[in-house]
Structure formats: C-alpha cells, structure tokens
Scaffold this motif. Sequence first.
Motif, PDB file in Angstrom:
ATOM      1  N   LYS A   1      33.711  55.582  52.960  1.00 18.75           N
ATOM      2  CA  LYS A   1      33.559  56.715  52.058  1.00 18.75           C
ATOM      3  C   LYS A   1      34.803  56.961  51.209  1.00 18.75           C
ATOM      4  N   TYR A   2      35.967  56.671  51.770  1.00 20.05           N
ATOM      5  CA  TYR A   2      37.183  56.951  50.999  1.00 20.05           C
ATOM      6  C   TYR A   2      37.860  55.697  50.464  1.00 20.05           C
ATOM      7  N   LEU A   3      37.530  54.527  51.012  1.00 15.50           N
ATOM      8  CA  LEU A   3      38.143  53.310  50.490  1.00 15.50           C
ATOM      9  C   LEU A   3      37.719  53.038  49.048  1.00 15.50           C
ATOM     10  N   VAL A   4      36.470  53.379  48.725  1.00 12.69           N
ATOM     11  CA  VAL A   4      36.001  53.162  47.350  1.00 12.69           C
ATOM     12  C   VAL A   4      36.675  54.110  46.374  1.00 12.69           C
ATOM     13  N   LYS A   5      37.309  55.163  46.883  1.00 16.68           N
ATOM     14  CA  LYS A   5      38.036  56.074  46.011  1.00 16.68           C
ATOM     15  C   LYS A   5      39.479  55.637  45.811  1.00 16.68           C
ATOM     16  N   ASN A   6      39.973  54.747  46.681  1.00 20.28           N
ATOM     17  CA  ASN A   6      41.356  54.282  46.565  1.00 20.28           C
ATOM     18  C   ASN A   6      41.522  53.220  45.486  1.00 20.28           C
ATOM     19  N   ALA A   7      40.600  52.263  45.454  1.00 21.37           N
ATOM     20  CA  ALA A   7      40.711  51.136  44.520  1.00 21.37           C
ATOM     21  C   ALA A   7      40.323  51.567  43.112  1.00 21.37           C
ATOM     22  N   ARG A   8      40.956  50.944  42.123  1.00 18.99           N
ATOM     23  CA  ARG A   8      40.706  51.257  40.723  1.00 18.99           C
ATOM     24  C   ARG A   8      40.153  50.031  40.005  1.00 18.99           C
ATOM     25  N   VAL A   9      39.494  50.295  38.897  1.00 20.13           N
ATOM     26  CA  VAL A   9      38.927  49.213  38.094  1.00 20.13           C
ATOM     27  C   VAL A   9      40.021  48.274  37.613  1.00 20.13           C
ATOM     28  N   SER A  10      41.209  48.791  37.387  1.00 19.66           N
ATOM     29  CA  SER A  10      42.319  47.946  36.930  1.00 19.66           C
ATOM     30  C   SER A  10      42.646  46.843  37.929  1.00 19.66           C
ATOM     31  N   GLU A  11      42.304  47.026  39.210  1.00 14.69           N
ATOM     32  CA  GLU A  11      42.593  46.033  40.237  1.00 14.69           C
ATOM     33  C   GLU A  11      41.588  44.892  40.239  1.00 14.69           C
ATOM     34  N   ILE A  12      40.398  45.111  39.728  1.00 12.04           N
ATOM     35  CA  ILE A  12      39.374  44.065  39.734  1.00 12.04           C
ATOM     36  C   ILE A  12      39.049  43.551  38.324  1.00 12.04           C
ATOM     37  N   MET A  13      39.661  44.151  37.322  1.00 13.67           N
ATOM     38  CA  MET A  13      39.347  43.811  35.932  1.00 13.67           C
ATOM     39  C   MET A  13      39.808  42.394  35.586  1.00 13.67           C
ATOM     40  N   ARG A  14      38.963  41.681  34.839  1.00 15.39           N
ATOM     41  CA  ARG A  14      39.345  40.389  34.278  1.00 15.39           C
ATOM     42  C   ARG A  14      39.768  40.624  32.832  1.00 15.39           C
ATOM     43  N   PRO A  15      41.078  40.603  32.545  1.00 14.70           N
ATOM     44  CA  PRO A  15      41.545  40.967  31.190  1.00 14.70           C
ATOM     45  C   PRO A  15      41.192  39.908  30.146  1.00 14.70           C
ATOM     46  N   LEU A  16      41.000  40.373  28.938  1.00 18.18           N
ATOM     47  CA  LEU A  16      40.793  39.480  27.803  1.00 18.18           C
ATOM     48  C   LEU A  16      42.149  39.052  27.241  1.00 18.18           C
ATOM     49  N   GLU A  17      42.211  37.834  26.718  1.00 14.82           N
ATOM     50  CA  GLU A  17      43.464  37.388  26.115  1.00 14.82           C
ATOM     51  C   GLU A  17      43.778  38.204  24.873  1.00 14.82           C
ATOM     52  N   THR A  18      42.725  38.538  24.139  1.00 14.77           N
ATOM     53  CA  THR A  18      42.881  39.343  22.930  1.00 14.77           C
ATOM     54  C   THR A  18      41.896  40.502  22.975  1.00 14.77           C
ATOM     55  N   PRO A  19      42.361  41.764  22.882  1.00 17.51           N
ATOM     56  CA  PRO A  19      41.435  42.900  22.877  1.00 17.51           C
ATOM     57  C   PRO A  19      40.413  42.777  21.743  1.00 17.51           C
TER      58      PRO A  19
END
Length: 565
Positions: free
Chosen positions: A477-495
């Motif tokens: 219940k609380y672990l899903v509140k700890n992690a952020r999208v920034s931790e799993i995001m696959r960044p683009l080389e160019t926005p």
Amino acid sequence: MPEAEEHNPAETPAPSNTPVRALNRFVKSLPGLVAAWHWVRPNMTYFLTTRQPLLWLLALLIGTSVGGGAIAFRELIAAFQLIWLQDMSELVASAARRQPFWVILLAPVVGGAIVGLLLEKVMPGKRALGVADVIEARAMPARRIGFRSGVCSALIAAVSLGFGASAGREGPLVHLGATISNLFAEKMRLGERASRILLACGVGAAVSASFNVPIAGVLFAHEVILGHYAASAFVPIVISTVSGTILTRLYFGEHAAFIIPDYQIISYWEFPAFAILGVVAAMVAVGFQVSLIGADWIARNINLKLWMRPVLGGLLVGAIATSFPEILGVGYEAINEALYGHLSIALLISLTVMKTLATAITLASRFGGGVFSPALYLGAMTGGAYGLIAASVFPQLASSGGVYAILGMGAVAASVIGAPISTVLIVFELTGGYTLTIALLITVAIAYGITLALHGRSYFHWQLEMRGLFVQDGPHKYLVKNARVSEIMRPLETPQPFDPGSGDAYLRPSDTLETALRVFDAGGQERIAVVKQNDATIMIGHAVQVDALRQFNSALIRASEEEHR
C-alpha cells in the motif's frame, strides 16, 4: 666389557609435539577448513555488506545520545514546571493544590502563548511531531525527519508539559530519539534499510529512557516502528536500548516510572472478572480515540489564528484543572495513587472523564505531547474503579484495587497505541514479576481484540490514514507511493512536442508509481508519454507498464527480505 649397542637415529620416533607433526596435522585439516569457510562465507559476506559492524557501533552512540537527550528533555520539563509550581518533581497535583486558583488557571495559558509563538515563528509544518511521524518516516524514506524540526518539536512538548498541558512525554521522546538516529544515518550516508534500523534504535532507547524498561523498549521498536522482528535489526536495537538505559539509570536511579505496590491474585475465579475488565477497557480506549479524533475535527473547522489555538486550549485545560489538578501534565502522581487504592470510586470515574476531555483539548489545540501516558492514566483509573466495584460485589474473591489498576493500564494503553506485546512487557517490567502475567495477557488480548473490531486501528494509524498512508494494510500500500515515475522513465534523446489536449494519457516525473499503475490500468496502454514537470507540451520520455510492474515487484521483494533477515 660388553659392546654398546649401536643406536639408529632413524628408529627413534619423533616427539608428538614437533613442528613437523603439527604442520602435517594442519595440512591434513585444510580441506575441512576450506569447507567450513565455504559454509561461513555467505553469512559473513551478508554481515559485512549490510554494514552490521558499523550499525552496532552507531547503535551504541545513538543509545547514549538518546539517553542524554531524554535526561535533558525531562529536566527541561521540570525547569518550566518550577516557574509556576515551585516544584520540579512529578508530584504535580500535590504542588498544584498549594497554588492560588489563578495560577492553576493561567499557567497553561502562558504555556499556550509560548507554544503558539514557537509554532508561528520556529516550527516547520506548524505542528508538534510524534510517533506517527516516525512511523511515516520508516514507511516513506523520502520524508526524513529533519533535525531542526525534531529539536523544535521536543522544545514545544517540554513547554507544553512543563506548563501543565494534559499529554504524555513518551511520544515526544520517541520522536526525539528518531531525530537523533536520523542525524547519524544522514551523516554516515547509510541506505534505506540501515537507516530504518537506526531509526528503531533511537526509538527503543527513548522508550526505555522514559519508563526504565529496556526489554519493552526493544519490543516497541520492533512492533510499532519496524512492524517486523528481523534478526539483523535485533542486535543494534538491543545495544542502543541497553546503553540508553544505563545512562538514564545512572542519572535518575534504578526505580521504574511508577511505584508498584505489593499485589496478589486471590483466586482463579477472578479470571472472568479480568476478562470483563478487558471489555470495559476496550470501551474506554475506543471512547478516548473517538474523543481525540472528534476534538481534532472540531479544531480544524474553527477559524482561529494558529497562535490563539494553544492559548484558548490552555484556558480550557486550566479551567478543568482548578477542580481536578490530577489531570495536569503526564499524571504519574495520580496513577500511583490509583495503584495504591488511595482514590475514591467517584474520583476515579471523574478523572477518567476529565483526563479524556483535557487530553483531547490539549492535542487538538496544537500543544506538544503524546497519548501513551494518558492511556496508562485512563487504564489505571478505569481498572481502579472496576476493582472497587468488584470488591464490593465479591469481597471474598476480589484482589486489591491495585491489581485491577495495573491490568487496566496495560489493556487501555495496548488498545490505544496498537502494541499489545510491548505494553504487556512494559507492565511486566514495571511490576517485576510473573504474578500478573496470565491475567494481564487475557485482559490485554480481549481489550485489543474488541478495539480492533470496533475501531479497526490504533491512534497512530488513524493519524497516518488522515495523511493518506495506510501502513497497516501491508507494504504494497505504501511502496507504490515511494517510487516515482522518474525512476522508471525511459528518457528521449531529444525532447519532443506533446499536445496535452489530444486526449492521450501522460505522466509527470514526480507522479507516484501508484498513479502510473492506475493510468496504465485505466487506458489499457503499455507505453505512456512522460512530459516535462512544469510544461505539459514537451515530452521528455516514456513510462512502460512492464518497467512499472518490475519496479513494484522489486520493492516488494526487498521489503520481504528485510522483514525476514
């Protein structure tokens, strides 16, 4: 003369202790040593990689630091108390009776004015902190306990209790212990797991320093803060708790928080009466929590300046104390009076009601303080009154009122704080014997079970649920509140440009894993755009459902390993 026999040195056996023979034995034992090392190596590797030696050393430092902090905290309360009572002991009610009417009425008002000023000018978050904040810091590592806020909160609690606010000192002490331990964790740059262990070390030392109950301090840290009994956390918590206990015993002495009278259970026929006491204690515990919740709700809906809240609350508490000075402060003197049966049944019942009202007003008015001492107080009054009634109905079978007061203390306190095992140990250490163990277990168990059936949670968990954190439902219940999208995001080389009005789902880097999983579930998509935090028209990456699920599963595995090693 007969010829001497020739002596052949080669036929003489070598002494058994020669270096050659010892070397031969060592060589022959090498395979066994190698096999033993292969068996020991994984355990030693885990021991060193989890930095257990460092944790043991830090636990010792934390325990002594928390012990010193507890001494300073208690002496600060006494110093503020000296200003208006001319007394630094815990005999607050007796000292208050020697003061004029107006001193009792206005002392909590003066304390409230100081607390209001500290809340406005000094305290981050504009409220004093307590046990619930420590549990939150354990569950949500991102919400670390700041040193400044921890020290300021302890100061607010000392002022509050020193000027007669009706609350407990254990909650503020627990938070102070967590503050000190968190400072060590931050300075040493420890990971989340080690930081949580040190957090529990500080809490265990604080509980022990308050009551002089080291065993209960260890159990409280496991039961309430960590929520598990992992072996790797046990040794550091014990080291911290014992070191803190030794320091406070050197300063305050060997005696426990309460003076326990001689007691004796008259007959096993009393056990039905003990069970019924558990039911009564549950009602008192639920009523106490409902009063705290209701007073907090009323205070939140009153439009009043922050600094005025403790002033008005102090006036109400002072008005109650003019007739019932026993409700002032932590109330240990009244508890001892109940244990010795020195209070009448009418006064016991009256104090149960008035202490509930005074504590609800105190905490709703933003004074600093905890609920553990008031819970013990209500339990002692309830048990004492119940014992007098039982003695009047069955005079040949009923034990002394002190027995029922002790049982009531354990039952109400366990139900309020949600820690039946720790509370049983606290009462056990206070009484110093096994005589009441069976009676205490049945009374506490029934009270705790009925409280869960009616209220469903402890007071601390209610506080956390008000913040959207459901700790008692499990780590998922609380672990899903700890992690952020920034931790799993696959960044683009160019926005790339993105149209937020197109109807396509999108996430921001600060969104929680819980939010991401809900968006994936609602749209049925496997990949969702992640936009810039402050500009939804620019896409900076993608969030993939498989990555989100992998992150969640990994967090669950780490939590499970931490709880079982």
